[in-house]
Write an enzyme that holds these catalytic residues in place. Structure first.
Site, PDB file in Angstrom:
ATOM      1  N   ALA A  14      98.513  35.941  58.435  1.00 22.58           N
ATOM      2  CA  ALA A  14      98.710  35.119  56.767  1.00 22.58           C
ATOM      3  C   ALA A  14      97.353  34.788  55.956  1.00 22.58           C
ATOM      4  O   ALA A  14      97.229  34.095  55.427  1.00 22.58           O
ATOM      5  CB  ALA A  14     100.398  34.063  56.889  1.00 22.58           C
ATOM      6  N   GLY A  16      92.951  34.982  56.014  1.00 20.48           N
ATOM      7  CA  GLY A  16      92.556  35.951  56.350  1.00 20.48           C
ATOM      8  C   GLY A  16      91.379  35.092  56.034  1.00 20.48           C
ATOM      9  O   GLY A  16      90.844  34.182  55.612  1.00 20.48           O
ATOM     10  N   LEU A  17      89.534  35.828  56.415  1.00 15.00           N
ATOM     11  CA  LEU A  17      88.917  34.998  55.912  1.00 15.00           C
ATOM     12  C   LEU A  17      88.346  36.209  54.519  1.00 15.00           C
ATOM     13  O   LEU A  17      88.067  37.183  54.755  1.00 15.00           O
ATOM     14  CB  LEU A  17      87.145  34.829  56.718  1.00 15.00           C
ATOM     15  CG  LEU A  17      85.863  35.042  56.725  1.00 15.00           C
ATOM     16  CD1 LEU A  17      85.758  32.772  56.183  1.00 15.00           C
ATOM     17  CD2 LEU A  17      84.891  34.762  57.313  1.00 15.00           C
ATOM     18  N   GLY A  18      88.035  35.984  53.905  1.00 14.24           N
ATOM     19  CA  GLY A  18      87.826  36.777  52.480  1.00 14.24           C
ATOM     20  C   GLY A  18      85.953  36.294  51.894  1.00 14.24           C
ATOM     21  O   GLY A  18      85.241  35.611  53.108  1.00 14.24           O
ATOM     22  N   ASP A  42      88.465  40.005  55.207  1.00  6.50           N
ATOM     23  CA  ASP A  42      89.111  40.918  54.414  1.00  6.50           C
ATOM     24  C   ASP A  42      87.853  41.743  53.460  1.00  6.50           C
ATOM     25  O   ASP A  42      86.514  40.791  53.365  1.00  6.50           O
ATOM     26  CB  ASP A  42      89.867  40.553  53.157  1.00  6.50           C
ATOM     27  CG  ASP A  42      89.701  40.919  51.763  1.00  6.50           C
ATOM     28  OD1 ASP A  42      91.059  41.899  51.616  1.00  6.50           O
ATOM     29  OD2 ASP A  42      89.022  40.782  50.862  1.00  6.50           O
ATOM     30  N   HIS A 109      91.342  49.246  45.617  1.00  6.69           N
ATOM     31  CA  HIS A 109      90.624  48.164  45.097  1.00  6.69           C
ATOM     32  C   HIS A 109      90.634  47.552  43.515  1.00  6.69           C
ATOM     33  O   HIS A 109      90.931  47.019  43.225  1.00  6.69           O
ATOM     34  CB  HIS A 109      89.223  48.112  44.798  1.00  6.69           C
ATOM     35  CG  HIS A 109      88.391  46.949  45.039  1.00  6.69           C
ATOM     36  ND1 HIS A 109      87.072  46.594  46.065  1.00  6.69           N
ATOM     37  CD2 HIS A 109      89.235  45.598  44.728  1.00  6.69           C
ATOM     38  CE1 HIS A 109      87.201  45.684  45.780  1.00  6.69           C
ATOM     39  NE2 HIS A 109      88.120  44.586  45.302  1.00  6.69           N
TER      40      HIS A 109
END
Ligand code: A2P
Length: 317
Positions: A14, A16-18, A42, A109
């Protein structure tokens, strides 16, 4: 670590690193993130940093003895490659740049198509945009589904899709996306879209969960309020002995969403991850829900120009 279930029973971390707008210090950002415990990254081809991420990610995974299987890596198909004949090559390029054999999740996207010759750029003239009649969403999505069959991608989904686009895609392709990645925070709660996604078992990832402070100049609007400074958010953070960012992230995760905050600061990378421990009660969640003002920091207005087949009401139903 919190996880989100996908409709086939698999689960996605749940938190994540953008990586949107992450262009410098990617080695130390990834080192810190992996050390902290992030196992979800991500990415997107249009972020123009997948090559650097690929290099440093593998170096750090090796140094920290982290297996590929324990990571969840998402990337996104850029608008210029919606034509089914370009989808595989775009995915292979991302895999090459990220130095991976497969992606855990590949997203379309935007529900927006551009001419292929534009490559990894955003259209600046209407004639560089193609309508969804020229390249239907389902045609692109079915080409993405072939990537799953080939083993290049484990799950596919979409980003920036409203209900109309989701319904159209589901009707025309007969497939239900695993994930819809959308902008979501207390200024843009998107209740009806969340309701639809829950009903259809489409998992939701909230992007810009902190209010997209790092968005580029052409997306800035000085009249937009700063989410991290909103008094209800800061007061709640103080009461909970947490930070405003943690309150915003906990708000999303507790409502069953995945979050992908971006940070290039080691302290904030840790702080954001720790938001998984924070619990808001029903009243506090409700208090934040009431801040909704349908405010999009990333409104897709950059696809609207003279001779463009896209306009905002149609983009967001
Ligand atoms: P920085 O990279 O310097 O930490 P979003 O994920 O909503 O797009 O927000 C990203 C922006 O929020 C970046 O400008 C990032 O700056 C900032 N940010 C990330 N984490 C935090 C935090 N814990 N507190 C305050 N700002 C943060």
């Amino acid at each position: 670590m919190r996880t989100i279930s996908l409709h086939n029973g698999d689960s996605m971390p749940a938190m994540g690193l953008g990586t949107w707008q992450s262009h410098t210090n990617l080695d130390s950002i990834l080192q810190q993130a992996l050390q902290t415990g992030y196992r979800h990254l991500d990415c997107a081809a249009i972020y123009l940093n997948e090559k650097e991420i690929g290099t440093y990610l593998h170096e750090q995974m090796r140094q920290q003895h982290i297996t590929r299987q324990s990571m969840w890596i998402t990337s996104k198909l850029w608008n210029s490659f919606h034509d089914p004949k370009h989808v595989r090559q775009a995915c292979v390029q991302t895999l090459t740049d990220l130095q991976l054999d497969y992606l855990d999740l590949y997203l379309m996207h935007w529900p927006v198509a551009q001419i292929a010759s534009l490559g990894l750029a955003i259209a600046t003239e209407g004639k560089q945009l193609l309508s969804l009649n020229d390249i239907p969403l389902a045609a692109t999505y079915l080409a993405m589904q072939s990537l799953v069959k080939e083993g290049l991608v484990r799950h596919i989904g979409v980003a920036n899709f409203g209900q109309q686009h989701l319904k159209q895609l589901q009707n025309d392709s007969g497939l239900v996306p695993s994930v819809n990645q959308i902008e979501c925070h207390p200024f843009l709660t998107q209740d009806s879209l969340h309701h639809y996604c829950r009903e259809q078992q489409i998992a939701v990832t909230a992007y810009s969960p902190l209010g997209a402070g790092a968005r580029p100049d052409f997306m800035q609007d000085p009249t937009h309020p700063q989410l991290l400074e909103q008094p209800n958010v800061t007061r709640l953070a103080e009461a909970l002995n947490a930070t405003p960012a943690q309150v915003l992230l906990a708000w999303s995760m507790q409502q069953g969403r995945c979050v992908i905050p971006k940070s290039s600061n080691p302290q904030r990378i840790r702080e954001n991850f720790a938001a998984q421990e924070l619990i808001l009660d029903t009243q506090q969640l409700q208090q934040l829900n009431q801040l909704n003002q349908n405010l999009r920091y990333v409104d897709g207005g950059f696809f609207v120009m003279q001779n463009s087949p896209y306009h905002l009401p149609q983009l967001w139903d």
